[in-house]
Design an enzyme around this catalytic site. Structure first.
Site, PDB file in Angstrom:
ATOM      1  N   THR A 115      44.560  32.630  37.684  1.00 18.35           N
ATOM      2  CA  THR A 115      44.989  31.251  37.905  1.00 18.35           C
ATOM      3  C   THR A 115      43.779  30.334  37.808  1.00 18.35           C
ATOM      4  O   THR A 115      42.732  30.673  38.350  1.00 18.35           O
ATOM      5  CB  THR A 115      45.571  31.134  39.331  1.00 18.35           C
ATOM      6  OG1 THR A 115      46.583  32.117  39.487  1.00 18.35           O
ATOM      7  CG2 THR A 115      46.123  29.749  39.604  1.00 18.35           C
ATOM      8  N   GLU A 148      38.698  41.257  33.029  1.00 19.08           N
ATOM      9  CA  GLU A 148      38.040  40.331  32.107  1.00 19.08           C
ATOM     10  C   GLU A 148      36.797  40.958  31.503  1.00 19.08           C
ATOM     11  O   GLU A 148      36.385  40.580  30.403  1.00 19.08           O
ATOM     12  CB  GLU A 148      37.670  39.030  32.819  1.00 19.08           C
ATOM     13  CG  GLU A 148      38.855  38.177  33.218  1.00 19.08           C
ATOM     14  CD  GLU A 148      39.432  38.557  34.574  1.00 19.08           C
ATOM     15  OE1 GLU A 148      39.035  39.621  35.110  1.00 19.08           O
ATOM     16  OE2 GLU A 148      40.275  37.800  35.096  1.00 19.08           O
ATOM     17  N   ARG A 198      37.546  26.485  37.194  1.00 20.18           N
ATOM     18  CA  ARG A 198      37.966  26.710  38.581  1.00 20.18           C
ATOM     19  C   ARG A 198      36.754  27.044  39.444  1.00 20.18           C
ATOM     20  O   ARG A 198      35.740  27.515  38.951  1.00 20.18           O
ATOM     21  CB  ARG A 198      38.992  27.857  38.567  1.00 20.18           C
ATOM     22  CG  ARG A 198      39.180  28.563  39.872  1.00 20.18           C
ATOM     23  CD  ARG A 198      40.197  29.689  39.777  1.00 20.18           C
ATOM     24  NE  ARG A 198      39.883  30.682  40.800  1.00 20.18           N
ATOM     25  CZ  ARG A 198      40.595  31.783  41.036  1.00 20.18           C
ATOM     26  NH1 ARG A 198      41.667  32.043  40.313  1.00 20.18           N
ATOM     27  NH2 ARG A 198      40.248  32.622  41.973  1.00 20.18           N
ATOM     28  N   ASN A1158      50.737  38.412  42.561  1.00 23.17           N
ATOM     29  CA  ASN A1158      50.106  37.175  43.022  1.00 23.17           C
ATOM     30  C   ASN A1158      49.903  36.153  41.919  1.00 23.17           C
ATOM     31  O   ASN A1158      49.878  34.956  42.171  1.00 23.17           O
ATOM     32  CB  ASN A1158      48.747  37.517  43.656  1.00 23.17           C
ATOM     33  CG  ASN A1158      48.152  36.335  44.355  1.00 23.17           C
ATOM     34  OD1 ASN A1158      48.826  35.653  45.117  1.00 23.17           O
ATOM     35  ND2 ASN A1158      46.897  36.055  44.095  1.00 23.17           N
TER      36      ASN A1158
HETATM   37  C1  TPP Z   1      38.032  39.028  38.218  1.00 18.14           C
HETATM   38  C2  TPP Z   1      39.358  38.459  38.571  1.00 18.14           C
HETATM   39  N1  TPP Z   1      40.310  38.393  37.628  1.00 18.14           N
HETATM   40  C3  TPP Z   1      41.531  37.894  37.917  1.00 18.14           C
HETATM   41  C4  TPP Z   1      41.787  37.429  39.157  1.00 18.14           C
HETATM   42  C5  TPP Z   1      43.126  36.799  39.438  1.00 18.14           C
HETATM   43  N2  TPP Z   1      43.973  37.603  40.277  1.00 18.14           N
HETATM   44  C6  TPP Z   1      44.015  37.457  41.591  1.00 18.14           C
HETATM   45  S1  TPP Z   1      45.101  38.446  42.326  1.00 18.14           S
HETATM   46  C7  TPP Z   1      45.582  39.089  40.846  1.00 18.14           C
HETATM   47  C8  TPP Z   1      46.706  40.062  40.723  1.00 18.14           C
HETATM   48  C9  TPP Z   1      46.850  40.942  41.891  1.00 18.14           C
HETATM   49  O1  TPP Z   1      47.782  41.910  41.573  1.00 18.14           O
HETATM   50  P1  TPP Z   1      47.905  43.230  42.401  1.00 18.14           P
HETATM   51  O2  TPP Z   1      46.587  43.871  42.570  1.00 18.14           O
HETATM   52  O3  TPP Z   1      48.970  44.053  41.807  1.00 18.14           O
HETATM   53  O4  TPP Z   1      48.323  42.703  43.840  1.00 18.14           O
HETATM   54  P2  TPP Z   1      49.667  41.934  44.235  1.00 18.14           P
HETATM   55  O5  TPP Z   1      49.402  40.509  44.046  1.00 18.14           O
HETATM   56  O6  TPP Z   1      50.756  42.463  43.390  1.00 18.14           O
HETATM   57  O7  TPP Z   1      49.820  42.278  45.679  1.00 18.14           O
HETATM   58  C10 TPP Z   1      44.862  38.541  39.810  1.00 18.14           C
HETATM   59  C11 TPP Z   1      45.053  38.878  38.405  1.00 18.14           C
HETATM   60  C12 TPP Z   1      40.750  37.498  40.107  1.00 18.14           C
HETATM   61  N3  TPP Z   1      40.911  37.060  41.346  1.00 18.14           N
HETATM   62  N4  TPP Z   1      39.578  38.000  39.798  1.00 18.14           N
END
Ligand code: TPP
Ligand code: SF4
Ligand code: SF4
Length: 1359
Positions: A115, A148, A198, A1158
């Site tokens: 995000t 990433e 961000r 999330n």
């Molecule tokens: C390096 C990085 N890339 C992307 C994100 C964005 N991000 C935050 S939470 C998330 C997904 C979390 O998914 P999951 O681990 O399945 O947990 P859930 O939200 O399903 O509980 C992402 C992609 C981040 N915080 N840091």
């Protein structure tokens, strides 16, 4: 005083064109029949350039902003496009504007969600799945990576192979790309990386916008081009993709996260055909790039290692490429301008040609400053703005050419912070440039720098004016901040009252909604419809609070006859919609309403008298002062009456279009049909929700679109037949019932609108006693306040909860990001419409309701008859069932109505129908009193075995009232953990839903035992590093305890220190220090002895040392590494694997929602075969990764593994938690977690049944793996100990029954593929069934092998 608005017939709508522009007419909501076209602005509809786009006549209200309009520089969007322009005016956001271009000009994209950049990846993924052909004649190849870092590596590879490659990211994602960014730049590879800029995670995570991320890569050798608006996001994206090819330097194209990425704005959207000629112009460059690629036909080597002799020179050899970039970019900007009619410069000056005070800035803030410059210059000041577009390579020459010679005082605004530096990066560049100029004999100018807008802090014209005012001072403040009150280091500038810089005729609207009520989605559609008006400009922006669902959303909408550049929040609304009754008391919603504006409340009140009785005097006085045109509509009643429940958005949007009169029906109806058609085409199965939007649709997106449009634009009797026909079309697939419900809701909305005349007497209303409607802080909350966090609660939590955090000064915060626990107890959000009430006579005292409750809002309690003597009247109880020890206690189940979210999970799960959902209005007062009484009773958890389902629920949950979605399947696991081990738990939490509901300041759900003061210590490091972070915590604690144990050993060995009792206790502790339960008991006995003897006069230093550490180190910590499947299966897997292999005593809990919940539900490697999720728009074609099996098969010797599903088998999950915690080594528990993103068709209230079905059909097996280290060992004749050869698997879900297809059909993530592509769906589901069968067979084999081993082992052991 009260009159129902009638929507009669005899419409005498006068066409807007009959009014002359500028004619003033007050917005008087009136019956449709007499509604005239709005005054002040009128246009004859005329077709837009694009045939697809339909004209709408939009009527601007006289009470739209009158503005104090200075001469304004012509806006780019107003310029006549060139004849070559193949553009359509459309309301889109910055992400979509960018993705359009990126898709058209790239062969391949590697993506990863973060995000607010995620939608760009989602767009290209969807377009690719639809087979869209781009300018390269290809359908883009789109591949999601594991992180990433993986994206950057793949990008580098694709570029090396001669592809045109692109990606989208920001913040932590961008940081992970840095190593490969150096590589790509070093190899002079053309590439564009689009960044919706961000903040970075430091003391806290922030998903909001500023420039910290892009500033952290400014040294990596990429050109950096900044867009300042949605329109520029498209134009600069195009410039970037062209210029990178010409320059052979990679480009970061960036714009402000949220403010630009998510702002919906009406812009001129280019068709890719429009820039095909420009693409042709770089054909040679593309050829050159491809010819330079790694290819065995013309091989070369790259990435060699170099010594001191040549490395330096090789770096310098690239200089000429960078020197050429500014000219290339300017030339490309000119070429693009030729097709768009929008000229741009590297550094673009606006303002007085002879300005003495000039601001230099970059990003969306420029639009605010530009408005302010126009405002001030119209009042005789001489100020200007130099907008920076090309930040790297920095061109001093172009900068100086853009700066007026008259500029004497310059303020540079940076949207970033570089702690400890002399100034932020843009300031340093400007200062160095001006210093060099002065040294070279040029003018000496004063330059100051300041910070603004960090983490999306709103930046307004008054703040921009404050910066100019600062420059007027003899000695302008340097290193300042603007937009906050810094009362600690006194950096902040004083900001005066807001100034009105809006374009004349701009109509502003604010909608206060609740996350998941559909307000945001509806407003997105509203603005798109309004923007279709010919020569109508529109903008929409959405702000959210921290909760996953049920939080506050505020929609800021503007539209008008002039381009809208105001990239700041609406300050004074012409139209204010308040979609939840309690908001009026809780939040200062009225402070942003224009005097005389329209105010519509969704409320149950029907008269001024009822309002007076319910509202605080402050609100009544505000209403009297504002004298609004006040309406109420009981939207919930309308929706309830037709069976739509909490989906009130249609009702509220009907009312909006009714009262604002912005879109005449004759224009709206064709649009409506068009939208319905579109909605059919884009039916997506997923319910949407993400950390950026905090917005869960209760129904599918496409349905929501139609839902809104029906409600929003066709409220009138003339259009009703068409409307109903449209509803039928849109909802036909859902069945006649839904069609009827929606039609009825439209009718109901119109007739339920009630006008309230504001009594003059309200002006002198007296203050009412606190808590009539809003927060009534209960004794429980007051007790929490008394527990040492009172200061924080008063000074931080309460203002933030009241949405007044912007006003807090720096001094109230503790630096370093430390937050006290347990603050959700005072939130008392009161968001449930219906709350369960206990029917004692049906209850069998199983406590399952509390076990499954995601919010810890329902609890069993014991009380003695003596205690009950003081209970509120309704506090009925039952004699407790169970052992003799419990005799005499009474039992009750109590709900906290202010903390319950109304998910009704408990109601559905109760096997005895002992809970019934009642409207909150009926139960709020009595049940709140009951809850408060209950909270004052002693906790009697110690009478029960906490390792049983029933006993666990008598333990205090040390995680309560989180901001998770209604019915969330993640929270019950963590709540249960805190009930079992909470007082010695340390949680390392990966970023994801669990870190958002687990710690969105100031709402901290982890709390403490009020008697011991102990509770879970919780921290989030990052998304990618959580396993390592948790291991580090464990290692740190282990080492500290080992040192402590050495000190204990010394004291024990030195017989002269301490009493014999103490030494015995210390010895006992040494024996059990690594066993959680025994150590707890030993510590309880030891601590008082230790403290008493250490406190005695003349106590030896050794004892004092031990006593000092007793609180921290005596208890055996229970370290839990918690995160989602995105973390465990993908981005964090490398670290997780390493930790699993470490052999250390840590526990890992994977909350498996089978997608990245999330960020809105993207594919992870846990996503099952055949599921349609984001980034897998065509259905996932690969099988789910089997993490538990990997752990068993690879590290099963000493790793405990379990696969659990709390809703399906309560006992099994408890056993797994207890076994994992007891295991002295790594434990891994993979936990099935139902989630709103999965789209359970019956809603989350039925998720328990759904989870049970998942287990029954074999989709989610239950098992526990005991490693061989935990099994009985054998000792051979020579005394050697032999571990069991294998671990042992216990399959807890032995029998597969039920039908997989039925299960899949109930979840949108699967059923949508069946609707879209039945053949593919059938095939994938078939494979899924095969996988399930073979996995079950394998598990059975493994279990049998264990049994076999048991039998083999036994005789040997006996021998
Ligand atoms: C390096 C990085 N890339 C992307 C994100 C964005 N991000 C935050 S939470 C998330 C997904 C979390 O998914 P999951 O681990 O399945 O947990 P859930 O939200 O399903 O509980 C992402 C992609 C981040 N915080 N840091
Ligand atoms: S309705 Fe939901 S939140 Fe409320 S008590 Fe029941 S399970 Fe908990
Ligand atoms: S896991 Fe799903 S249900 Fe739970 S908070 Fe996240 S999105 Fe909501």
């Amino acid at each position: 005083m009260v009159s129902a608005v009638t929507l009669g017939c005899n419409s005498t709508r006068i066409h807007v064109a009959t009014h002359c522009a500028g004619q003033r007419r007050a917005l008087v909501p009136r019956p449709l029949s007499t509604r005239l076209s709005p005054a002040g602005f009128s246009r004859v509809p005329k077709p837009l350039q694009d045939r697809e786009s339909r004209a709408v006549t939009v009527r601007f209200k006289e009470n739209g902003n009158s503005g104090a309009q200075p001469a304004r520089s012509p806006s780019p969007t107003r310029q006549e496009p060139s004849s070559k322009d193949k553009a359509v005016n459309k309301a889109i956001d910055g992400n979509e504007a960018t993705a359009n271009v990126a898709y058209a000009m790239s062969d391949v994209s590697f993506i990863y969600p973060i995000t607010p950049a995620t939608p760009m990846g989602e767009h290209v993924d969807v377009w690719a799945s639809e087979g869209r052909v781009n300018l390269l004649g290809n359908t883009m190849q789109v591949l999601e990576m594991e992180s990433e870092a993986g994206v950057a590596g793949a990008l580098h590879g694709a570029l090396s192979a001669g592809a045109l490659a692109t990606t989208f990211t920001c913040s932590q994602g961008l940081l992970l790309m840095i190593p490969n960014m150096y590589k790509i730049a070093g190899e002079l590879l053309p590439c564009v990386l689009h960044v919706s800029a961000r903040a970075l995670a430091g003391e806290a995570l922030s998903i909001f916008g500023d420039h910290q991320d892009v500033m952290a890569v400014r040294q990596a050798g990429w050109a950096m081009l900044c867009s300042h608006s949605v329109q520029e996001a498209q134009d600069m994206a195009l410039v970037s993709h062209l210029a990178t090819l010409k320059a052979s330097v990679p480009f970061v194209h960036f714009f402000d996260g949220f403010r630009t990425s998510h702002e919906i704005s009406k812009v001129s959207v280019l068709d890719q055909e429009a820039y095909r000629p420009l693409m042709a112009g770089v054909a040679d460059a593309i050829e050159h790039h491809r010819a330079n690629a790694l290819n065995p036909a013309h091989p070369h080597q790259r990435g060699t290692s170099q010594g001191p002799d040549i490395y330096f020179q090789m770096l310098e050899a690239a200089n000429k490429y960078y020197l050429a970039v500014p000219e290339i970019v300017q030339q490309t900007m000119d070429e693009v301008a030729a097709i768009t009619g929008r000229p741009h410069k590297l550094f673009e000056y606006v303002g007085a040609p002879d300005a003495e005070r000039v601001i230099v800035a970059m990003g969306s803030g420029c639009k605010v400053i530009e408005e302010t410059v126009a405002y001030l210059n119209a009042r005789g000041e001489k100020v200007g703005l130099l907008k920076v577009r090309l930040f790297r390579p920095w061109s001093a020459e172009h900068f100086l050419a853009g700066l007026p010679a008259s500029a004497k005082k310059i303020a540079v605004l940076d949207r970033t912070k570089e702690a400890g530096s002399q100034g932020e990066p843009l300031y340093l560049d400007v200062a160095a440039t001006l210093a060099k100029q002065a040294v070279a004999g040029g003018v000496l100018r004063s330059v100051v720098g300041g910070r603004y807008g960090l983490g999306s802090k709103d930046f307004t014209p008054a703040m921009a004016k404050a910066v100019f005012d600062n420059l007027s001072a003899d000695k302008p403040k340097d290193a300042f901040t603007v937009g906050i009150t810094d009362d600690v280091t006194f950096t902040s500038l004083r900001v005066g009252p807001e100034i009105n810089t809006l374009p004349q005729g701009t109509y502003q609207c604010l909608f206060w909604g609740m996350g998941s009520d559909g307000t945001v989605g509806a407003n997105k559609e509203a603005i798109k419809i309004i923007a279709k008006g010919d020569d109508t400009f529109a903008q929409a922006y959405f702000s959210y609070d921290a909760h996953k669902s049920g939080g506050v959303t505020v929609s800021h909408l503007r539209f008008g006859p002039k381009p809208i550049t105001s990239s700041y929040l609406v300050g004074e609304a012409d139209y204010l919609g308040i979609h939840l009754q309690s908001y009026l008391s809780k939040y200062d919603c009225l402070s942003r309403l224009k005097p005389g504006g329209v105010c519509v409340l969704n409320a149950t009140w029907k008269s001024a008298r009822e309002m007076e009785a319910a509202l605080p005097a402050k609100v009544l006085r505000q209403l009297a002062a504002l004298s609004p045109q006040l309406y109420v509509v009981d939207a919930r009643a309308v929706a309830d009456a037709v069976g739509l429940g909490k989906r009130i958005n249609m009702v509220m949007q009907t009312v909006f279009f009714q009262l604002s009169g912005v879109v005449p029906m004759e224009s709206a109806v064709p649009l409506l049909k068009e939208s319905i058609k579109k909605a059919y085409g884009t039916l997506t199965s997923l319910q949407l929700c993400c950390c950026c939007c905090r917005f869960a649709l209760q129904i599918s997106f496409a349905e929501q679109r139609v839902f809104f449009q029906l409600s929003g634009v066709v409220p009138m009797e003339s259009a009703v037949p068409l409307l109903k026909e449209s509803i039928k079309k849109a909802y036909g697939k859902k069945g006649e019932k839904v069609v009827m419900q929606n039609c009825a809701a439209v009718d109901g909305a119109v007739s339920a609108l009630v006008k309230i005349e504001v009594p003059a007497a309200w002006a002198s209303a007296n203050d009412a006693p606190e808590g009539r409607l809003g927060h009534s802080h209960t004794p429980a909350a007051q007790a929490a306040a008394a527990k040492g966090v009172a200061h924080f609660l008063e000074e931080v939590v309460k203002p933030v909860l009241a949405m007044e955090g912007d006003r807090l000064p720096v001094s109230v915060f503790r630096p370093g990001g430390f937050m006290p626990p347990g603050t959700t107890a005072i939130e008392q959000r009161t968001i449930a419409s219906h709350v369960p009430v206990w029917e004692a006579s049906n209850c069998t005292q199983c406590n399952i309701c509390a076990f499954v409750c995601p919010h810890a809002a329902i609890r069993p309690v014991l009380a003695t008859p003596e205690e009950l003597a003081a209970a509120p009247a309704g506090f009925n109880t039952l004699p407790i069932k169970g052992s003799k020890d419990l005799a005499g206690y009474q039992y009750r189940v109590q709900v906290s109505p202010v903390d319950c979210t109304g998910c009704e999970l408990c109601v559905h799960v109760c096997p005895d129908e002992a809970l019934k959902a009642e409207p909150i209005a009926q139960v709020l007062a009595p049940e709140s009193a009951n809850w408060d009484f209950m909270k004052a009773l002693p906790n009697r958890g110690d009478l029960f075995d906490k390792n049983t389902v029933r006993g666990s629920q008598f333990q205090q949950p040390l995680m309560e009232f989180s901001g998770a979605c209604e019915g969330c399947g993640e929270t019950p696991y963590v709540k249960l953990l805190t009930q079992m081990f909470g007082e010695r738990m340390v949680v390392a939490n990966a970023t994801g839903c669990s870190s958002i509901w687990g710690g969105s300041a100031p709402s901290n759900p982890y709390t403490v035992n009020p008697i011991t003061g102990r509770g879970p210590a919780w921290a989030n490091s990052l998304f990618e590093d959580n396993a390592q972070f948790g291991l580090g915590i464990h290692m740190g604690l282990k080492q500290r305890r080992a040192s402590y144990a050495n000190a204990v050993k010394s004291v024990v060995a030195d017989g002269s220190v301490g009493s014999p009792e103490l030494r015995n206790a210390l010895e006992e502790w040494l024996q059990v220090m690594d066993n959680g339960l025994l150590c707890h008991q030993a510590s309880l006995a030891l601590a008082p002895l230790l403290e008493a003897e250490a406190a005695a006069p003349g106590a030896p230093g050794a004892l004092q040392y031990l006593a000092a550490g007793s609180k921290d180190l005596l208890e055996k910590p229970s370290v839990w590494i918690v995160g989602g499947d995105g973390w465990a299966y993908d981005i964090g897997f490398g670290g997780l694997d390493h930790v699993i292999a470490s052999g250390e005593d840590v526990n890992i809990l994977v909350l498996d929602t089978e997608m990245y919940s999330n960020t809105g539900g993207q594919k992870s490697k846990s996503t099952p075969l055949g599921a349609v999720v984001k980034f897998a728009a065509g259905g996932k074609s690969r099988a789910k990764k089997d993490l538990a099996m990997l752990a068993m098969e690879t590290y099963g010797q000493d790793v405990y593994v379990a696969s659990v599903c709390l809703e399906a088998n309560y006992n099994q999950v408890m056993k797994a938690f207890a076994e994992a915690e007891a295991h002295k080594g790594v434990s891994l528990i993979v936990a099935y977690a139902p989630c709103v993103m999965q789209g359970i068709s019956e809603g989350m209230a039925c998720s328990v049944n759904e989870a049970r079905a998942a287990v029954e059909v074999g989709y989610w097996p239950l098992y526990r793996w005991t490693p061989s280290t935990e099994l009985p060992s054998t000792t051979d004749s020579e005394g050697y100990v032999h571990l069991a050869e294998h671990g042992k698997l216990t399959l807890d879900s032995k029998r597969i029954k039920g039908n997989l297809e039925d299960f899949l059909a109930r979840e949108n993530r699967f059923s949508s593929l069946t609707r879209k592509n039945p053949k593919a769906s059938e095939e994938l589901h078939h494979h899924l069934q095969d996988d399930i069968n073979s996995r079950q067979a394998k598990l059975k084999r493994m279990e049998a092998e264990g049994k076999e081993m048991d039998r083999k082992d036994k005789p040997e052991q006996q021998a």
